[in-house]
Design a protein around this motif. Structure first.
Motif, short mmCIF file in Angstrom:
data_model
loop_
_atom_site.label_atom_id
_atom_site.label_comp_id
_atom_site.label_asym_id
_atom_site.label_seq_id
_atom_site.Cartn_x
_atom_site.Cartn_y
_atom_site.Cartn_z
N THR A 1 47.84 65.18 65.78
CA THR A 1 49.13 65.33 65.38
C THR A 1 49.55 64.96 66.85
O THR A 1 51.54 65.14 67.44
CB THR A 1 50.17 66.36 64.77
OG1 THR A 1 49.21 67.64 64.12
CG2 THR A 1 51.09 66.58 63.97
N ASP A 2 49.30 64.11 67.78
CA ASP A 2 49.97 63.42 68.45
C ASP A 2 51.00 61.92 68.43
O ASP A 2 50.25 61.24 67.62
CB ASP A 2 48.42 63.10 69.85
CG ASP A 2 49.64 63.18 71.08
OD1 ASP A 2 50.63 62.27 71.16
OD2 ASP A 2 49.09 62.80 71.74
N ILE A 3 52.45 62.31 67.49
CA ILE A 3 52.68 61.00 67.67
C ILE A 3 52.98 59.69 68.01
O ILE A 3 52.47 59.03 67.44
CB ILE A 3 54.19 62.06 67.07
CG1 ILE A 3 54.55 62.83 66.28
CG2 ILE A 3 54.87 60.66 66.70
CD1 ILE A 3 53.98 63.05 64.69
N HIS A 4 53.43 60.56 69.56
CA HIS A 4 53.18 58.88 70.53
C HIS A 4 51.55 58.22 70.70
O HIS A 4 52.00 56.81 70.62
CB HIS A 4 53.12 59.72 72.44
CG HIS A 4 53.55 58.91 72.49
ND1 HIS A 4 53.41 58.87 74.47
CD2 HIS A 4 54.30 57.60 72.39
CE1 HIS A 4 54.10 57.42 74.73
NE2 HIS A 4 54.29 56.65 73.83
N LEU A 5 51.30 58.81 70.29
CA LEU A 5 49.62 58.38 70.31
C LEU A 5 49.38 57.50 69.41
O LEU A 5 49.24 56.40 69.35
CB LEU A 5 48.33 59.24 70.63
CG LEU A 5 47.35 59.04 70.87
CD1 LEU A 5 47.32 58.53 72.66
CD2 LEU A 5 46.20 59.75 71.32
N SER B 1 56.62 63.82 56.65
CA SER B 1 56.90 65.17 56.87
C SER B 1 57.52 66.31 57.87
O SER B 1 57.52 67.31 57.73
CB SER B 1 55.17 65.80 56.37
OG SER B 1 54.36 65.05 57.31
N ILE B 2 56.88 65.37 58.78
CA ILE B 2 57.31 66.35 60.24
C ILE B 2 59.36 65.95 60.31
O ILE B 2 59.75 64.86 59.79
CB ILE B 2 56.99 65.56 61.48
CG1 ILE B 2 57.65 66.33 62.43
CG2 ILE B 2 57.37 64.32 61.64
CD1 ILE B 2 55.75 66.22 63.88
N ASN C 1 57.09 63.84 73.02
CA ASN C 1 56.97 62.81 74.42
C ASN C 1 57.19 61.26 72.68
O ASN C 1 56.37 61.46 72.49
CB ASN C 1 56.34 62.59 75.21
CG ASN C 1 56.07 61.87 75.95
OD1 ASN C 1 57.34 60.40 75.65
ND2 ASN C 1 55.02 61.28 76.65
N MET C 2 58.09 60.46 73.23
CA MET C 2 57.96 59.13 72.58
C MET C 2 58.58 58.29 73.37
O MET C 2 58.82 58.25 74.28
CB MET C 2 58.83 59.30 71.18
CG MET C 2 58.40 60.04 69.71
SD MET C 2 59.15 59.81 68.56
CE MET C 2 59.61 58.19 68.44
N LEU D 1 59.66 55.17 63.86
CA LEU D 1 58.57 56.05 63.08
C LEU D 1 58.13 55.37 62.15
O LEU D 1 57.39 53.87 62.30
CB LEU D 1 58.04 57.01 63.56
CG LEU D 1 57.80 58.12 64.14
CD1 LEU D 1 57.66 59.98 64.23
CD2 LEU D 1 56.63 57.66 65.62
N LEU D 2 59.24 55.23 61.24
CA LEU D 2 59.31 54.36 60.37
C LEU D 2 59.08 52.89 60.23
O LEU D 2 58.32 52.30 59.87
CB LEU D 2 60.41 55.12 59.07
CG LEU D 2 59.93 56.39 58.94
CD1 LEU D 2 61.69 56.44 57.72
CD2 LEU D 2 58.90 56.54 58.10
#
Length: 364
Positions: A129-133, A158-159, A168-169, A233-234
């Motif tokens: 669940t690494d959002i930045h990656l 969902s997050i 981190n983003m 993100l979207l």
């Protein structure tokens, strides 16, 4: 006395005459000295780096890999980046505690990778669940399958926004308009007191309940339904390349709550896009009205029956219906203008109009 001829080549080969080393020999000796010096200073080859990745600690791997990236020529790195990322991903799969995130981020940002080069990379990012990656992969990889895009979309929807604030983003991609619109609208809504009446309305004694509720609905519709990080993100998902045929079945895996949230966000960005003078959405990731409408149609095609049955979706569907009608009317008017211009091109005008003339063109 006879003088015998001298074969200087023969004497040179026999070592009788010592010749000076030529320039090529000098350059070769200098190259060998430089290579030995680099080896002594710790410069690694690709084979040595791959061996370190297989058995060294995570700190050592990160240190050696970052040093390799800073000292290796671009041509050598481009030829070896596939082997490096494969070695890192294979060890991540073998050891759950091994996850050199900074190295993976650095490799993705070099723009030398693609999804097909190492498909397991995004699978590991989904597992962690690494959002930045995932965000970087979606921005850099042009060949991500539609199933993976929908998986990322489901994770992003969902997050929670609070959880995203701690992650981190890439802050450069956070749209500033989300902050501005939310702050302005919340300041206006903070004036509203109980029963939907403001202080000014109470003093004037003109508290019309229906008018106030309608104005509140308009204000709420102009507030972004998600936080700025989730909006970023979207936007990344909306800008991703996909095929409508292949993505439609995977969109059906979204829950009803996730579909409604995404539709609300698409409605919001459509309104913001329509307010702009151009058809591009403000920010680094440029959204177009065409992209927004395509995603609206995809979601409604995949979940039309579910959305129609949800009571909370009725108002949203009514607004989306108005958006579609507005788009149809807009393109219809464009077609009329196009037809009129083509008709004008076919009209034969006199070539000599004089030094000065005024022409009036009437479009009906």
């Amino acid at each position: 006395m006879k003088t015998l001829p001298v074969d200087w080549n023969r004497l040179q080969e026999d070592g009788i005459i010592c010749a000076e080393p030529d320039k090529a020999a000098k350059d070769e000796s200098k190259r060998l000295l430089r290579s030995r010096k680099n080896a002594q200073e710790g410069t690694l080859t690709v084979e040595q780096l791959l061996n370190i990745i297989k058995g060294a600690s995570q700190n050592t791997v990160e240190e050696k890999l970052l040093a390799f990236l800073s000292s290796t020529p671009v041509t050598v790195f481009q030829a070896s980046v596939g082997y490096i990322i494969s070695a890192l991903v294979n060890r991540c799969k073998a050891e759950s505690s091994f996850f050199p995130r900074s190295c993976l981020v650095q490799l993705i940002q070099t723009q030398g990778l693609s999804y097909s080069m190492c498909p397991e990379l995004m699978a590991i990012a989904v597992e962690k669940t690494d959002i930045h990656l995932l965000q970087l992969c979606l921005q850099q990889f042009p060949d991500i399958p539609e199933a993976v895009i929908c998986t990322c979309l489901k994770i992003f929807l969902s997050i929670g926004d609070d959880h995203l604030e701690t992650m981190n983003m890439n802050s450069d991609f956070v749209p500033d308009h989300v902050h501005n619109v939310q702050n302005n609208k919340m300041d206006e809504l903070s004036k509203v007191v109980q029963n939907g009446c403001t202080f000014e309305l109470i003093e004037e004694d003109s508290c019309d309940t229906q008018t106030i509720q309608k104005s509140q609905e308009i204000e709420l519709s102009e507030i972004c339904p998600v936080g700025p990080r989730k909006a970023t993100l979207l936007n990344t998902i909306i800008c991703s390349a996909y095929s409508e045929t292949f993505i439609l079945p995977h969109l059906k895996d979204l829950s009803a709550k996730e579909v409604i949230l995404f539709l609300q966000y698409l409605q919001y960005v459509y309104v913001q896009c329509s307010k702009e003078s151009s058809t591009h959405f403000p920010g680094i990731l440029h959204l177009t009205i065409q992209q927004i409408m395509d995603w609206l149609c995809l979601l409604l095609d995949a979940h039309f029956t579910v959305v129609v049955m949800l009571p909370e979706a009725r108002g949203l569907l009514s607004k989306l219906h108005k958006f579609v009608r507005a788009q149809v009317h807009f393109y219809s008017e464009l077609n009329k203008i196009e037809g009129s211009l083509k008709h004008l091109q076919r009209i034969n005008h006199p070539e000599d109009k004089g030094l000065y003339s005024i022409e009036v063109i009437k479009l009906t």
